[in-house]
Design a protein around this motif. Structure first.
Motif, PDB file in Angstrom:
ATOM      1  N   THR A  15      14.612  -9.799  15.462  1.00  0.00           N
ATOM      2  CA  THR A  15      15.572 -10.821  15.921  1.00  0.00           C
ATOM      3  C   THR A  15      16.970 -10.360  15.518  1.00  0.00           C
ATOM      4  OG1 THR A  15      15.596 -12.045  13.835  1.00  0.00           O
ATOM      5  CG2 THR A  15      13.892 -12.676  15.434  1.00  0.00           C
ATOM      6  N   ASN A  64      17.203  -9.807  11.809  1.00  0.00           N
ATOM      7  CA  ASN A  64      16.516  -8.635  11.242  1.00  0.00           C
ATOM      8  C   ASN A  64      16.102  -7.690  12.367  1.00  0.00           C
ATOM      9  OD1 ASN A  64      15.046  -6.837   9.715  1.00  0.00           O
ATOM     10  ND2 ASN A  64      13.402  -8.263   9.216  1.00  0.00           N
ATOM     11  N   TYR A 105      20.881 -26.241  17.197  1.00  0.00           N
ATOM     12  CA  TYR A 105      21.553 -24.955  17.022  1.00  0.00           C
ATOM     13  C   TYR A 105      22.846 -25.234  16.266  1.00  0.00           C
ATOM     14  CZ  TYR A 105      24.587 -26.501  20.789  1.00  0.00           C
ATOM     15  OH  TYR A 105      25.472 -27.231  21.536  1.00  0.00           O
ATOM     16  N   GLN A 106      23.477 -24.167  15.801  1.00  0.00           N
ATOM     17  CA  GLN A 106      24.738 -24.335  15.074  1.00  0.00           C
ATOM     18  C   GLN A 106      25.928 -23.953  15.954  1.00  0.00           C
ATOM     19  OE1 GLN A 106      25.242 -21.727  11.713  1.00  0.00           O
ATOM     20  NE2 GLN A 106      26.785 -23.029  10.765  1.00  0.00           N
ATOM     21  N   ARG A 107      25.910 -22.711  16.455  1.00  0.00           N
ATOM     22  CA  ARG A 107      27.080 -22.209  17.189  1.00  0.00           C
ATOM     23  C   ARG A 107      26.785 -21.822  18.630  1.00  0.00           C
ATOM     24  NH1 ARG A 107      27.344 -19.176  12.406  1.00  0.00           N
ATOM     25  NH2 ARG A 107      28.859 -20.037  10.937  1.00  0.00           N
ATOM     26  N   SER A 133       9.004 -17.199   4.638  1.00  0.00           N
ATOM     27  CA  SER A 133       9.227 -15.749   4.716  1.00  0.00           C
ATOM     28  C   SER A 133       8.189 -15.054   3.843  1.00  0.00           C
ATOM     29  CB  SER A 133      10.622 -15.393   4.199  1.00  0.00           C
ATOM     30  OG  SER A 133      10.716 -13.992   3.970  1.00  0.00           O
ATOM     31  N   ILE A 145      13.154 -16.457  16.565  1.00  0.00           N
ATOM     32  CA  ILE A 145      11.839 -17.088  16.411  1.00  0.00           C
ATOM     33  C   ILE A 145      11.857 -18.512  16.967  1.00  0.00           C
ATOM     34  CG2 ILE A 145      10.206 -17.955  14.680  1.00  0.00           C
ATOM     35  CD1 ILE A 145      11.028 -15.465  12.943  1.00  0.00           C
ATOM     36  N   GLY A 162      16.710 -23.392  17.419  1.00  0.00           N
ATOM     37  CA  GLY A 162      15.873 -22.981  18.555  1.00  0.00           C
ATOM     38  C   GLY A 162      16.620 -22.248  19.651  1.00  0.00           C
ATOM     39  N   VAL A 214      20.369 -25.172   3.846  1.00  0.00           N
ATOM     40  CA  VAL A 214      19.727 -24.885   5.140  1.00  0.00           C
ATOM     41  C   VAL A 214      18.226 -24.659   4.979  1.00  0.00           C
ATOM     42  CG1 VAL A 214      19.671 -23.280   7.091  1.00  0.00           C
ATOM     43  CG2 VAL A 214      21.875 -23.952   6.096  1.00  0.00           C
ATOM     44  N   ARG A 219      17.872 -19.075  19.507  1.00  0.00           N
ATOM     45  CA  ARG A 219      17.642 -17.613  19.512  1.00  0.00           C
ATOM     46  C   ARG A 219      16.423 -17.300  18.663  1.00  0.00           C
ATOM     47  NH1 ARG A 219      21.167 -15.102  16.409  1.00  0.00           N
ATOM     48  NH2 ARG A 219      22.230 -16.960  15.622  1.00  0.00           N
TER      49      ARG A 219
HETATM   50  P1  NDP Z   1      18.059 -15.618  14.132  1.00  0.00           P
HETATM   51  O1  NDP Z   1      19.290 -15.327  13.350  1.00  0.00           O
HETATM   52  O2  NDP Z   1      17.603 -14.660  15.170  1.00  0.00           O
HETATM   53  O3  NDP Z   1      18.174 -17.062  14.822  1.00  0.00           O
HETATM   54  C1  NDP Z   1      18.559 -18.132  14.022  1.00  0.00           C
HETATM   55  C2  NDP Z   1      18.515 -19.420  14.829  1.00  0.00           C
HETATM   56  O4  NDP Z   1      18.794 -20.499  13.930  1.00  0.00           O
HETATM   57  C3  NDP Z   1      19.557 -19.497  15.910  1.00  0.00           C
HETATM   58  O5  NDP Z   1      19.064 -20.314  16.953  1.00  0.00           O
HETATM   59  C4  NDP Z   1      20.728 -20.156  15.188  1.00  0.00           C
HETATM   60  O6  NDP Z   1      21.562 -20.903  16.058  1.00  0.00           O
HETATM   61  C5  NDP Z   1      20.004 -21.133  14.296  1.00  0.00           C
HETATM   62  N1  NDP Z   1      20.742 -21.459  13.097  1.00  0.00           N
HETATM   63  C6  NDP Z   1      21.186 -20.611  12.143  1.00  0.00           C
HETATM   64  N2  NDP Z   1      21.836 -21.294  11.176  1.00  0.00           N
HETATM   65  C7  NDP Z   1      21.783 -22.596  11.546  1.00  0.00           C
HETATM   66  C8  NDP Z   1      22.275 -23.792  10.982  1.00  0.00           C
HETATM   67  N3  NDP Z   1      22.960 -23.793   9.834  1.00  0.00           N
HETATM   68  N4  NDP Z   1      22.054 -24.948  11.638  1.00  0.00           N
HETATM   69  C9  NDP Z   1      21.376 -24.977  12.792  1.00  0.00           C
HETATM   70  N5  NDP Z   1      20.886 -23.876  13.390  1.00  0.00           N
HETATM   71  C10 NDP Z   1      21.092 -22.707  12.766  1.00  0.00           C
HETATM   72  O7  NDP Z   1      16.927 -15.836  13.020  1.00  0.00           O
HETATM   73  P2  NDP Z   1      15.340 -15.607  13.069  1.00  0.00           P
HETATM   74  O8  NDP Z   1      14.799 -16.116  14.340  1.00  0.00           O
HETATM   75  O9  NDP Z   1      15.052 -14.213  12.658  1.00  0.00           O
HETATM   76  O10 NDP Z   1      14.874 -16.525  11.851  1.00  0.00           O
HETATM   77  C11 NDP Z   1      14.283 -17.807  12.039  1.00  0.00           C
HETATM   78  C12 NDP Z   1      13.605 -18.206  10.737  1.00  0.00           C
HETATM   79  O11 NDP Z   1      12.624 -17.226  10.389  1.00  0.00           O
HETATM   80  C13 NDP Z   1      14.548 -18.311   9.528  1.00  0.00           C
HETATM   81  O12 NDP Z   1      14.152 -19.408   8.723  1.00  0.00           O
HETATM   82  C14 NDP Z   1      14.303 -17.007   8.784  1.00  0.00           C
HETATM   83  O13 NDP Z   1      14.582 -17.125   7.416  1.00  0.00           O
HETATM   84  C15 NDP Z   1      12.823 -16.796   9.059  1.00  0.00           C
HETATM   85  N6  NDP Z   1      12.359 -15.427   8.905  1.00  0.00           N
HETATM   86  C16 NDP Z   1      12.779 -14.436   9.743  1.00  0.00           C
HETATM   87  C17 NDP Z   1      12.291 -13.135   9.580  1.00  0.00           C
HETATM   88  C18 NDP Z   1      12.723 -12.001  10.454  1.00  0.00           C
HETATM   89  O14 NDP Z   1      12.367 -10.862  10.109  1.00  0.00           O
HETATM   90  N7  NDP Z   1      13.440 -12.219  11.536  1.00  0.00           N
HETATM   91  C19 NDP Z   1      11.330 -12.818   8.525  1.00  0.00           C
HETATM   92  C20 NDP Z   1      10.926 -13.929   7.720  1.00  0.00           C
HETATM   93  C21 NDP Z   1      11.421 -15.178   7.926  1.00  0.00           C
HETATM   94  P3  NDP Z   1      23.117 -20.481  16.359  1.00  0.00           P
HETATM   95  O15 NDP Z   1      23.060 -19.251  17.160  1.00  0.00           O
HETATM   96  O16 NDP Z   1      23.682 -21.618  17.109  1.00  0.00           O
HETATM   97  O17 NDP Z   1      23.792 -20.275  15.031  1.00  0.00           O
END
Ligand code: NDP
Length: 247
Positions: A191, A194, A38-40, A142, A19, A15, A115, A17
């Motif tokens: 995001t 993407n 969050y992770q990082r 997705s 979506i 949460g 994940v 960054r």
């Molecule tokens: P972002 O890369 O913009 O954000 C990812 C978020 O998830 C960040 O808050 C990140 O935190 C956190 N995160 C990533 N890896 C981990 C982990 N291993 N453990 C805990 N937190 C984690 O991604 P989106 O917002 O684009 O994607 C969100 C979801 O939507 C995903 O499931 C993706 O597959 C899905 N999706 C996205 C699409 C798109 O076009 N954007 C399309 C279809 C599906 P931190 O910064 O701390 O790593």
């Protein structure tokens, strides 16, 4: 700002960054207290927490790598302990490795399954112990779970398709408690994962009926609908919020 989710507690994985952050903010705008993992991105997570607190809602950020099942379960239990309850779980954190199968290694495979599949499984399992009747589980899948339109998406697609099975199975198991379980399959959303300015963005946007990328708030709006009273008779569904990508 409204009070649809007054006295309710939501947990959004990933949460800090994209979506997930938009979902966290939207649920807080609609009255929920919100925890996010969050992770990082400690600073980004703290910024989302501050934004939510400024709305007068409670918010906590928990560092919990979704690849680590014990960390995921601990985060769920901590939310219930710190915020007193858990009503809405949004399994959003995702791993995204795009490459032909012959170029993908064991590490990418294991991270993606951990994940995108195991984390929603263990988070849901932990969350339903805390949820009262009428709770909500919302999985972020997705559009490629249904239709793989580009090469290089086999691994990611298989993980998001597996999530559909979990969504349907849990919906069947939890229906008697009025807990609904649904999956949102976003299309291209602007995001860090993407970006709408990326090298394939024009092609991806061209596949949508609307001819554009979506924004995270457009996914959050569907999460809010599913989490609210309007979603009470909606369960086991896979909902495309993809601008018409898969029609
Ligand atoms: P972002 O890369 O913009 O954000 C990812 C978020 O998830 C960040 O808050 C990140 O935190 C956190 N995160 C990533 N890896 C981990 C982990 N291993 N453990 C805990 N937190 C984690 O991604 P989106 O917002 O684009 O994607 C969100 C979801 O939507 C995903 O499931 C993706 O597959 C899905 N999706 C996205 C699409 C798109 O076009 N954007 C399309 C279809 C599906 P931190 O910064 O701390 O790593």
């Amino acid at each position: 700002m409204n009070d649809v989710f007054d006295n309710k507690v939501a947990l959004v994985t990933g949460g800090s960054r994209g979506i997930g952050a938009a979902v966290a903010v939207r649920l807080a705008e609609d009255g929920a207290d919100v925890a996010l993992t969050y992770q990082r991105g400690t600073d980004a997570a703290a910024a989302v927490v501050e934004k939510i607190k400024a709305m007068g809602r409670r918010a906590v950020a928990l560092q919990a790598d979704s690849a680590d099942p014990e960390a995921v379960v601990a985060a769920v239990d901590q939310v219930a302990a710190q915020l007193g309850r858990l009503d809405i779980l949004v399994n959003n954190a995702g791993a995204y490795h795009v490459a032909p199968v012959e170029e993908l290694g064991q590490a990418e495979f294991e991270e993606t399954i951990a994940v995108n599949v195991r984390a929603p499984f263990v988070a849901s399992k932990a969350a339903i112990k805390h949820m009262q009747d009428g709770g909500r589980i919302i999985n972020i899948g997705s559009n490629v779970a249904e239709r793989v339109v580009f090469p290089g998406l086999s691994l990611y697609a298989l993980s998001k398709s597996a999530l559909i099975g979990l969504t349907k199975g849990l919906a069947r198991e939890l229906g008697a408690r009025g807990i609904t379980v649904n999956q949102i399959n976003p299309g291209p959303i602007d995001t860090d994962l993407n970006p709408a300015s990326g090298p394939f963005a024009a092609t991806a946007a061209g596949f949508t009926a609307l001819g554009r990328y979506g924004v995270p708030a457009e996914i959050a709006a569907t999460v809010a609908h599913l989490a609210g009273d309007g979603g009470a008779y909606l369960t086991g569904a896979t909902i495309a919020v993809d601008g018409g990508f898969n029609i």
